[in-house]
Design a protein around this motif. Structure first.
Motif, short mmCIF file in Angstrom:
data_model
loop_
_atom_site.label_atom_id
_atom_site.label_comp_id
_atom_site.label_asym_id
_atom_site.label_seq_id
_atom_site.Cartn_x
_atom_site.Cartn_y
_atom_site.Cartn_z
N UNK A 26 12.71 20.51 56.26
CA UNK A 26 11.88 20.22 55.10
C UNK A 26 11.11 21.49 54.75
N UNK A 27 10.63 21.54 53.54
CA UNK A 27 9.86 22.70 53.10
C UNK A 27 8.70 23.01 54.06
N UNK A 28 7.99 21.94 54.47
CA UNK A 28 6.82 22.08 55.34
C UNK A 28 6.79 20.91 56.31
N UNK A 29 6.43 21.21 57.56
CA UNK A 29 6.15 20.18 58.56
C UNK A 29 4.65 20.27 58.80
N UNK A 69 -2.72 16.98 60.20
CA UNK A 69 -4.01 17.24 59.57
C UNK A 69 -4.64 18.58 59.94
N UNK A 70 -4.06 19.31 60.89
CA UNK A 70 -4.63 20.57 61.36
C UNK A 70 -3.82 21.78 60.89
N UNK A 71 -2.50 21.69 60.99
CA UNK A 71 -1.64 22.84 60.69
C UNK A 71 -0.47 22.42 59.81
N UNK A 72 0.18 23.43 59.23
CA UNK A 72 1.51 23.21 58.67
C UNK A 72 2.40 24.35 59.13
N UNK A 73 3.68 24.03 59.22
CA UNK A 73 4.69 24.98 59.69
C UNK A 73 5.71 25.12 58.58
N UNK A 74 6.02 26.36 58.24
CA UNK A 74 6.99 26.61 57.19
C UNK A 74 7.85 27.81 57.58
N UNK A 91 15.75 29.35 63.34
CA UNK A 91 14.68 29.20 62.35
C UNK A 91 13.50 30.07 62.77
N UNK A 92 13.03 30.86 61.85
CA UNK A 92 11.85 31.71 62.05
C UNK A 92 10.73 31.04 61.27
N UNK A 93 9.70 30.57 61.97
CA UNK A 93 8.67 29.74 61.36
C UNK A 93 7.28 30.32 61.59
N UNK A 94 6.40 30.09 60.64
CA UNK A 94 5.02 30.52 60.77
C UNK A 94 4.12 29.29 60.78
N UNK A 95 3.06 29.36 61.57
CA UNK A 95 2.10 28.26 61.70
C UNK A 95 0.84 28.64 60.93
#
Length: 172
Positions: A2-5, A8-13, A55-59
C-alpha cells in the motif's frame, strides 16, 4: 505495498531518493555503526529503483512529520513464503518507534503478503534489539558464529523468526 502503512504514531512508506541523505546519516551514526553493515549511496539507490525482491522503506513520525528510521524488507518473491527484515536503523531511540514499526510490518507480512515466516538476524551484542524482537514474538533459531564483518571485526549473529501461526495466536 500500500502507499502507506500506519498507526497512530508512525507511518511507513517507500523510500524516495530525496530521503537518502537522512538514511546515510542514520546508518553511519555511531549508535548504529556497531550493529549494521553500511551500504553505499549507489547500493541504496539501486534498491530503491530496481530491486523487485526488496523494499526500501522509511519510517516517519506522524506528529512532527519527520523521519525517525528506515528498514529493508527482502524476499518479496520468495516461493517459500519467507520474508526477511533485512535491516533497521533508527535515529530516534527509546521512543517506541522500532516496536511500532515491527508491529506494523508483522501485520503487513502475514496478512497483506501472506507469508508463512518472517525472519531476521541480529548481531549477538545488540541486546536491545534482540530483547525487542523476543518481546514481539520472534524466536531464536540459532547463533551463526562470526558470520559477518562489521567495522572490520567478525561478529556472530542470532537468526530469529516468527511463523504465521505464532502471529495469529497473538491476535486471539
Amino acid at each position: 505495498m500500500k502507499e502507506v502503512i500506519e498507526n497512530n504514531v508512525i507511518f511507513i512508506k517507500k523510500t524516495e531518493e530525496r530521503d537518502l541523505p537522512y538514511i546515510l546519516t542514520t546508518e553511519s551514526h555511531h549508535d548504529n555503526m556497531p550493529y549494521i553493515i553500511n551500504w553505499t549511496l549507489e547500493e541504496h539507490e539501486k534498491a530503491i529503483r530496481s530491486d523487485t525482491n526488496l523494499l526500501h522503506l522509511i519510517v516517519i513520525e506522524k506528529k512532527e512529520n519527520k523521519p525517525v528510521g528506515y528498514l529493508l524488507i527482502n524476499g518479496l518473491n520468495n516461493p517459500n513464503q519467507s520474508i526477511e527484515l533485512k535491516r533497521t536503523a533508527f535515529s530516534a531511540k527509546g521512543k517506541g518507534y522500532g516496536r511500532n514499526m515491527l508491529k506494523l510490518m508483522k501485520e503487513w507480512v502475514f496478512t497483506e503478503k501472506g507469508a508463512n515466516r518472517f525472519w531476521l538476524d541480529v548481531v549477538d551484542h545488540n541486546t536491545r534489539a534482540k530483547t525487542l524482537y523476543e518481546s514481539e514474538g520472534f524466536v531464536v533459531e540459532g547463533l551463526q558464529r562470526e558470520a559477518v564483518i562489521i567495522n572490520e571485526q567478525f561478529k556472530s549473529i542470532y537468526l530469529m523468526s516468527m511463523l504465521k501461526k505464532d502471529y495469529l495466536k497473538t491476535l486471539e
